[in-house]
Design an enzyme around this catalytic site. Structure first.
Site, short mmCIF file in Angstrom:
data_model
loop_
_atom_site.label_atom_id
_atom_site.label_comp_id
_atom_site.label_asym_id
_atom_site.label_seq_id
_atom_site.Cartn_x
_atom_site.Cartn_y
_atom_site.Cartn_z
N GLY A 95 0.83 -1.21 0.00
CA GLY A 95 0.00 0.00 0.00
C GLY A 95 0.86 1.24 0.00
O GLY A 95 0.55 2.22 0.69
N THR A 118 1.74 3.57 -2.38
CA THR A 118 1.67 4.59 -3.42
C THR A 118 1.00 5.89 -2.97
O THR A 118 1.02 6.88 -3.71
CB THR A 118 0.92 4.06 -4.65
OG1 THR A 118 -0.38 3.61 -4.25
CG2 THR A 118 1.69 2.90 -5.29
N THR A 159 -2.84 -0.33 -7.88
CA THR A 159 -2.54 0.48 -9.05
C THR A 159 -1.27 1.29 -8.79
O THR A 159 -1.00 1.70 -7.66
CB THR A 159 -3.68 1.45 -9.37
OG1 THR A 159 -3.98 2.24 -8.21
CG2 THR A 159 -4.93 0.70 -9.77
N ASN A 166 1.59 -2.16 5.33
CA ASN A 166 0.82 -0.94 5.49
C ASN A 166 -0.55 -1.01 4.82
O ASN A 166 -1.47 -0.30 5.22
CB ASN A 166 1.61 0.24 4.92
CG ASN A 166 0.76 1.48 4.78
OD1 ASN A 166 0.43 2.14 5.76
ND2 ASN A 166 0.38 1.81 3.55
N TYR A 169 -13.62 -3.38 10.60
CA TYR A 169 -12.23 -2.93 10.42
C TYR A 169 -11.46 -3.01 11.73
O TYR A 169 -10.35 -3.55 11.78
CB TYR A 169 -12.25 -1.50 9.88
CG TYR A 169 -10.93 -0.77 9.84
CD1 TYR A 169 -9.93 -1.15 8.95
CD2 TYR A 169 -10.70 0.32 10.68
CE1 TYR A 169 -8.73 -0.45 8.89
CE2 TYR A 169 -9.50 1.02 10.63
CZ TYR A 169 -8.52 0.63 9.73
OH TYR A 169 -7.33 1.32 9.68
N ALA A 183 -10.60 -6.63 12.72
CA ALA A 183 -9.50 -7.20 11.94
C ALA A 183 -8.16 -6.67 12.42
O ALA A 183 -7.18 -7.41 12.53
CB ALA A 183 -9.70 -6.90 10.45
N LYS A 184 -8.11 -5.38 12.72
CA LYS A 184 -6.86 -4.78 13.19
C LYS A 184 -6.52 -5.23 14.62
O LYS A 184 -5.35 -5.37 14.98
CB LYS A 184 -6.95 -3.26 13.12
CG LYS A 184 -6.94 -2.70 11.71
CD LYS A 184 -5.62 -2.92 11.00
CE LYS A 184 -5.51 -2.08 9.74
NZ LYS A 184 -4.22 -2.25 9.04
#
Length: 257
Positions: free
Chosen positions: A14, A16, A40, A82, A150, A153-154
């Site tokens: 992650g 970018t 991407t 990340n 979220y 999961a973290k």
């Protein structure tokens, strides 16, 4: 910061935009050969950075990444996991489908497990390596209206990281967690705009609502570089006795020490 990072090979997932890009730039400037992965490509990859496109929610991505990295560089010294995002809608338990839960866990937890599993054997063979798993303050202070799946999961990521640190510490590998709070990233700004739109309020009002809910004593979002600075320290030899620890970068939001 010492020169211990020069010439090392790092993977930043992650990487970018947002926190990930800040970490990539910080490590690159310290002389690290950085492999950047995301779904991407960024508009610009600089400083000799090596980009590999990957969707980390897909089971085979970790093995493909590991094969390309080890085939080209023959080693891996640093992994910064990340990649992550709050993919699900707000509204609490009744708004979340099985698919929402699965998507959040695939990206925020299982992707990390798979990347580490694919690359850890090389670190063990080297008898050295550092893993930083990027978590969130919401794992300790969940907001049921916004972050239920979220956060869970973290929270699992935090427990996994501690267990992994205990397992591989004796093999020369350190594992730590960095837990940002509210950070000024494109995803966070989009999150605030979505709240504004769904609540029929302005973005400024939505920002204030989020900050009031989280409760940040410093009264502002963090800059991505402020998270990257801590990551760069933790992967350096200056932090060589730090292992199995979770660091908050949240402006004092977490109400406990």
């Amino acid at each position: 910061m010492d020169n211990s990072l020069k010439g090392q090979v790092a993977l930043v997932t992650g990487g970018t935009k947002g926190i990930g890009k800040a970490i990539v730039d910080k490590l690159s400037n310290a002389g690290v050969q950085v492999i950047v992965t995301a779904r991407t490509a960024a508009k610009e990859i600089t400083n000799g950075q090596h980009f590999i496109s990957a969707d980390l929610t897909q089971r085979e991505s970790a093995e493909t990444l590991a094969k390309e990295i080890l085939g080209k560089y023959g080693r891996i010294d640093i992994i910064v996991n990340n990649a992550g995002a709050n993919l699900s809608p707000g509204g609490g338990f009744s708004a979340l489908s099985d698919e929402h839960w699965i998507n959040d866990w695939q990206l925020n937890f299982m992707s990390v497990v798979r990347i580490n599993k694919a690359l850890l054997p090389t670190m063990i063979e080297q008898k050295s390596g550092v893993i930083i798993n990027i978590s969130t303050g919401a794992a300790k202070q969940p907001i049921w209206e916004m972050t239920m799946s979220y956060s869970s999961a973290k929270a699992a990521l935090n427990v996994y990281s501690k267990a992994l640190a205990n397992e591989v510490g004796s093999k020369g590998i350190r594992v730590n967690v960095v837990s940002p709070g509210v950070v000024k990233t494109p995803l966070m700004l989009e999150f605030i705009d979505n709240i504004a739109e769904s609540s029929n309020i302005t973005s400024d009002e939505a920002f204030k609502a989020v900050m009031d809910k989280v409760g940040v004593p410093l009264g502002r979002m963090a800059e991505p570089e402020e998270v990257a600075n801590l990551v760069a320290f933790l992967v350096s030899t200056e932090a060589k006795y730090i292992n199995g620890t979770n660091y908050s970068v949240d402006g004092g939001a977490l109400p406990t020490i």
